[in-house]
Design a protein around this motif. Structure first.
Motif, short mmCIF file in Angstrom:
data_model
loop_
_atom_site.label_atom_id
_atom_site.label_comp_id
_atom_site.label_asym_id
_atom_site.label_seq_id
_atom_site.Cartn_x
_atom_site.Cartn_y
_atom_site.Cartn_z
N MET A 23 15.63 -27.47 15.56
CA MET A 23 15.22 -28.30 14.43
C MET A 23 14.35 -27.52 13.46
N GLY A 24 13.51 -26.63 13.99
CA GLY A 24 12.67 -25.81 13.12
C GLY A 24 13.48 -24.86 12.26
N TYR A 25 14.50 -24.25 12.84
CA TYR A 25 15.37 -23.35 12.08
C TYR A 25 16.12 -24.11 10.99
N ILE A 26 16.62 -25.29 11.33
CA ILE A 26 17.34 -26.09 10.34
C ILE A 26 16.43 -26.47 9.19
N ARG A 27 15.21 -26.89 9.51
CA ARG A 27 14.26 -27.29 8.47
C ARG A 27 13.91 -26.11 7.57
N ASN A 28 13.66 -24.95 8.17
CA ASN A 28 13.30 -23.77 7.39
C ASN A 28 14.44 -23.35 6.46
N ARG A 29 15.66 -23.31 6.99
CA ARG A 29 16.81 -22.90 6.19
C ARG A 29 17.05 -23.86 5.03
N ASN A 30 16.97 -25.15 5.30
CA ASN A 30 17.26 -26.12 4.25
C ASN A 30 16.13 -26.25 3.24
N THR A 31 14.91 -25.91 3.66
CA THR A 31 13.82 -25.89 2.68
C THR A 31 14.08 -24.82 1.63
N LYS A 32 14.46 -23.63 2.08
CA LYS A 32 14.74 -22.53 1.14
C LYS A 32 15.94 -22.87 0.25
N GLU A 33 16.99 -23.41 0.87
CA GLU A 33 18.18 -23.76 0.08
C GLU A 33 17.86 -24.85 -0.93
N GLY A 34 17.03 -25.83 -0.53
CA GLY A 34 16.67 -26.91 -1.45
C GLY A 34 15.89 -26.41 -2.64
N LEU A 35 14.92 -25.52 -2.40
CA LEU A 35 14.14 -24.95 -3.50
C LEU A 35 15.01 -24.12 -4.43
N THR A 36 15.98 -23.40 -3.85
CA THR A 36 16.90 -22.61 -4.67
C THR A 36 17.73 -23.52 -5.56
N LEU A 37 18.22 -24.62 -5.01
CA LEU A 37 19.02 -25.57 -5.80
C LEU A 37 18.20 -26.17 -6.94
N ILE A 38 16.94 -26.50 -6.67
CA ILE A 38 16.08 -27.05 -7.73
C ILE A 38 15.87 -26.01 -8.82
N ASN A 39 15.57 -24.78 -8.41
CA ASN A 39 15.31 -23.71 -9.37
C ASN A 39 16.54 -23.42 -10.22
N GLU A 40 17.70 -23.34 -9.57
CA GLU A 40 18.93 -23.07 -10.32
C GLU A 40 19.25 -24.21 -11.27
N GLY A 41 19.06 -25.44 -10.80
CA GLY A 41 19.35 -26.59 -11.66
C GLY A 41 18.48 -26.64 -12.90
N MET A 42 17.20 -26.22 -12.75
CA MET A 42 16.29 -26.23 -13.89
C MET A 42 16.59 -25.07 -14.84
N GLN A 43 16.80 -23.88 -14.28
CA GLN A 43 17.03 -22.72 -15.13
C GLN A 43 18.37 -22.79 -15.85
N ALA A 44 19.37 -23.37 -15.19
CA ALA A 44 20.70 -23.45 -15.79
C ALA A 44 20.95 -24.83 -16.40
N TYR A 45 19.86 -25.48 -16.83
CA TYR A 45 19.97 -26.86 -17.31
C TYR A 45 20.99 -27.00 -18.45
#
Length: 401
Positions: free
Chosen positions: A19-41
């Motif tokens: 569960m810790g690995y899943i949470r860590n991986r998805n936290t990074k992926e989620g932040l990347t998606l937010i960043n990409e969505g904002m920069q490529a608005y």
């Protein structure tokens, strides 16, 4: 209690870690998606891809939330519920044995009371201990994340003295290749930069401009050759750091704090020298901007300088470098993203700094940015192809045009 503790631990430890690995991986992926969505608005909006971006983020959060709920709602609580159940069953077994067995009742009741009091004190501690161990397992991903840098040595930051620069900087037969790559990015680079001189550097993609600039800034160190500042050989970490203190660097995308103009120019200085600040405003030709704004130097520039134009950002970067009292200014493609009119304004600033006797290194794609250069080096294939002057270069470009 002990068999139950061991059983719960064996059942839960791998699941908690997963569960810790899943949470860590998805936290990074989620932040990347937010960043990409904002920069490529703009691209997302014009392509009508909002639903796709949002869908990816929702799926990412769904996996993250499932892992979080499984750990906090099930794995971290299963031990308490199980221990309570085992404790209750234990009392029932003892009570049933005392009731139906041919044994004295009073000693059994006394034992039950003692057992209940002990469990009342012991069980919470046991539960907390199991929770703590499972929590450590849940964050075991941290150990794996830090493993690659386990042997790195941290150096304390200290205040290095300024390196004196009186006459010239010399690069002597410089060669460089990146780690794990035998191919040389720079080969046999030799040049001399005199104090008060303006040097231009040009070249196509892959010519070695960026690497040469990194080496000059001492962000990387040469594999071959040597670099001198007057009589000082830059061959130690301390000397490189002292040299960096006299360099002002302005890049294409100037980093702007979400703060006032005053704070951006002083850049994290606890105490701001107002006299020096006024001087660099004049030298960077920013006085008109300050005078035209009702808040003057206290104007808020917004996140990443959203309230400034491209040319104004570059002038703020130049003012910041001057406020640092830099003896050498390095300008890296600072006009490549500007329109011709704005570029002309930045060239005026460069010309003004040249008149002040500043030592300047300009890496540029546009020839017009190099107007006041005393010499221009053209790189090709990691080598100095030739040395030209601005007039000859302009005539060549116009002839090709």
């Amino acid at each position: 209690v002990v068999p139950t503790f061991l059983g719960i631990y064996q059942f839960s430890k791998n699941r908690a870690k997963q569960m810790g690995y899943i949470r860590n991986r998805n936290t990074k992926e989620g932040l990347t998606l937010i960043n990409e969505g904002m920069q490529a608005y703009t691209d997302v909006k014009l392509s009508n891809k909002e639903e796709i971006i949002l869908g990816k983020y929702e799926r990412n959060r769904r996996v993250y939330n499932k892992a979080e709920v499984l750990f906090t709602g099930v794995i971290s609580k299963i031990n308490k519920r199980t221990n309570d159940l085992v404790f209750g069953l234990g009392i029932m077994v003892i009570f049933g044995y005392a009731w139906y067995g041919n044994v004295p009742k009073e000693p059994i009741l006394t034992l039950l009371g003692l057992f209940a009091v002990a469990a009342y004190k012991v069980l919470p501690s046991v539960n907390n201990m199991v929770n703590a161990i499972l929590l450590v397992k849940n964050y075991a991903v941290v150990v794996d994340e830090l493993a690659p840098i386990a042997n790195f040595k941290l150096h304390e930051f200290k205040d290095y003295p300024l390196l004196p620069f009186r006459e010239k900087i010399v690069l002597e037969d410089i060669g460089f290749h990146y780690p794990d790559h035998e191919e040389k990015v720079l080969q046999g680079i030799s040049l001399e930069l005199k104090r008060g001189e303006t040097l231009g550097i040009i070249g196509g993609s892959g010519s070695g401009k960026t690497t040469l600039l990194k080496l000059f800034l001492r962000l990387v160190e040469e594999n071959e050759g040597r670099m001198w500042v007057d009589e000082t050989l830059l061959d130690t970490k301390d000397r490189n750091a002292s040299f960096q203190k006299i360099i002002g660097y302005v890049e294409q995308q100037v980093f702007i704090l979400d703060a006032t103009l005053r704070e951006n120019i002083a850049f994290l200085d606890a105490e701001i020298d107002e006299v020096r600040l006024q001087k660099v405003l004049e030298d960077a030709l920013l006085t008109e901007l300050v005078a035209s704004h009702p808040d003057g130097l206290d104007m808020q520039l917004g996140e990443n300088g959203v309230k400034l134009s491209g040319g104004q950002k570059q002038r703020v970067g130049i003012a910041r470098a001057l406020y640092k009292q830099s003896e050498i200014l390095v300008l890296d493609e600072i006009t490549s993203a500007l329109d011709p009119k704005t570029e002309k304004g930045i060239v005026e600033v460069i010309n003004h700094l040249s008149d002040l006797g500043k030592t300047i290194v300009i890496v540029a794609h546009r020839v017009t940015t190099l107007e006041r250069c005393d010499r221009i080096l053209e790189l090709e294939g990691g080598k100095v192809k030739r040395e030209v002057v601005y007039g000859d270069l302009v005539r060549e470009v116009m002839g090709e045009g």
